[in-house]
Design an enzyme around this catalytic site. Structure first.
Site, mmCIF file in Angstrom:
data_model
loop_
_atom_site.group_PDB
_atom_site.id
_atom_site.type_symbol
_atom_site.label_atom_id
_atom_site.label_comp_id
_atom_site.label_asym_id
_atom_site.label_seq_id
_atom_site.Cartn_x
_atom_site.Cartn_y
_atom_site.Cartn_z
ATOM 1 N N LYS A 198 101.575 -77.772 -33.833
ATOM 2 C CA LYS A 198 100.311 -78.513 -33.976
ATOM 3 C C LYS A 198 100.331 -79.279 -35.292
ATOM 4 O O LYS A 198 99.733 -78.868 -36.285
ATOM 5 C CB LYS A 198 99.142 -77.528 -34.027
ATOM 6 C CG LYS A 198 98.367 -77.367 -32.755
ATOM 7 C CD LYS A 198 97.056 -76.670 -33.113
ATOM 8 C CE LYS A 198 96.500 -75.896 -31.949
ATOM 9 N NZ LYS A 198 95.382 -75.037 -32.379
ATOM 10 N N GLY A 346 97.433 -68.285 -34.678
ATOM 11 C CA GLY A 346 97.654 -67.634 -33.388
ATOM 12 C C GLY A 346 99.127 -67.476 -33.066
ATOM 13 O O GLY A 346 99.612 -66.372 -32.776
#
Ligand code: 3PG
Ligand code: MG
Length: 388
Positions: A198, A346
């Site tokens: 990301k 995460g």
């Protein structure tokens, strides 16, 4: 100092408590890869239940871009959450509107409700007041327990606090406590490892890290973007074209601040898992992990540091053997008991837990982007709006 209300500051009896969680867990083929964020949500939910309140859970899941998409339904998380909580959970396939009203006008203490993905509505990420008002309509109290989303100015984090008495949950409290403890006055030298896929939100946040760290070690898609900015051929590897300019700026800023940006010397590529020097990458290669020479160099840097901050796996850890680099670093950091080590996000936690070598990490934060944002300001926008 303005205090933020905690759950214990509210009378919860018979109250419908809208709880913002981050149930955005890493998932692959419908299989949840890591339960950390689910488990982190339990203390708050249990406390509300114990005090005879009714938790009404809201969360986003993935990035469905404002459209209803079964792939991103929170129904996929329902079973696991219910199992960990040890309770049946009523699922509502809307998060605003009449169906929510119908369900919430019939619930009683002892029951728990989960509403559908907030990001099925484009208004959520636009921080719409109307959407926030609609969300809060049938509840009495709002609790933000989603540290890992609190860097986002979204309706369910931000505007919602204008419409309903608000406070923070137990995971949020725990995150703030630990991050303050280890990182407000960190032991130097500090090194940061930033990887992951990301890149869009991360690259801006790296900009601030170079003023704090002695070494900034890059892996994954982030490293590829930096390599590209230095005109290396990265073949078919993932990178963020729009972030090349900022990658160049960051390197200049790092130089000014005497922070050394560590880029891969060698990498493992998809083709026969070869370990190649970075100058040998051709147009058909895909970079999937850091190479041996690079890992040795990084190990050396880590061994001489006092604080390690880690966000984002440095390779394609979901697929063997490309988890080797991430595992090697995890093992090394875990073996250095004297180093303060904080990892966040995460995917990062999923990678570390898969490797089972995390016992000696000082703290694992549920936040990825939020964790890096916190390092810059020692707070998050979603925490600030709770101060009133
Ligand atoms: C995360 O996984 O970092 C949080 O759930 C936030 O998700 P986002 O980056 O899609 O806003
Ligand atoms: Mg994430």
């Amino acid at each position: 100092m303005v205090k933020i209300k905690k759950i214990s500051d509210f009378n919860l009896h018979s109250k419908k408590v809208l709880v913002r969680l981050d149930l955005n867990v890493p998932i692959n083929n419908n299989k949840i890869l890591d339960n950390t964020r689910i488990k982190a949500s339990l203390p708050t939910l249990k406390e509300i239940i114990k005090k005879k309140g009714i938790p009404v859970i809201i969360s986003h899941f993935g990035r469905p871009n404002g459209k209803v998409n079964k792939k991103f339904s929170l129904k996929k998380i329902l079973k696991k959450l219910s199992k960990f909580l040890g309770k049946k959970i009523i699922f509502c396939n809307q998060c605003i509107g009449l169906e929510v009203k119908r369900i919430l006008s019939n619930v009683k203490p002892g029951q728990v409700v989960l509403l559908e993905n907030l990001r099925f509505h484009k208004e959520e990420v636009k921080n719409s007041s109307k959407f926030a008002k609609d969300l809060s309509k049938y509840c009495d109290i709002y609790i933000n327990d989603a540290f890992s989303v609190s860097h986002r100015k979204h309706s369910s984090i931000n505007k919602i606090t204008k419409f309903i008495p608000s406070g923070m949950g137990k995971n949020m409290e725990n995150e703030i406590h630990n991050l303050n403890k280890y990182l407000k006055k960190p032991k130097k030298p500090i090194i940061a490892i930033v990887g992951g896929s990301k890149m869009d939100s991360k690259i801006n946040l790296i900009n601030n890290l170079v003023t704090k760290c002695k070494y900034l070690i890059l892996g994954g898609g982030v490293a590829n973007t930096f390599l590209k900015s230095k005109n290396f051929d990265i073949g078919k590897s993932i990178y963020e074209k729009k972030k090349i300019k900022i990658a160049i700026k960051i390197q200049k800023k790092a130089k000014k601040n005497k922070c050394i940006v560590v880029l891969p010397l060698d990498v493992v590529v998809s083709e026969k898992n070869k370990n190649l020097d970075i100058s040998c990458i051709n147009k058909n290669h895909r970079i999937l992990d850091l190479g041996k020479k690079t890992l040795d160099m990084i190990s050396n840097i880590i061994s001489n540091s006092k604080t390690v901050i880690w966000s984002g796996p440095i390779g394609y850890f979901e697929k063997k053997p490309y988890d080797k680099g991430t595992n090697k670093l995890a093992n090394l950091i875990n073996s250095k008991k004297k180093i303060i080590s904080i990892a966040g996000g995460g995917d990062t936690i999923a990678a570390l837990k898969k490797n089972k070598k995390i016992k000696n990490f000082s703290f694992l934060s549920t936040g990825g982007g939020a964790f890096l944002y916190w390092l810059e300001k020692f707070t998050l926008p979603g925490i600030e709006v709770l101060k009133k």
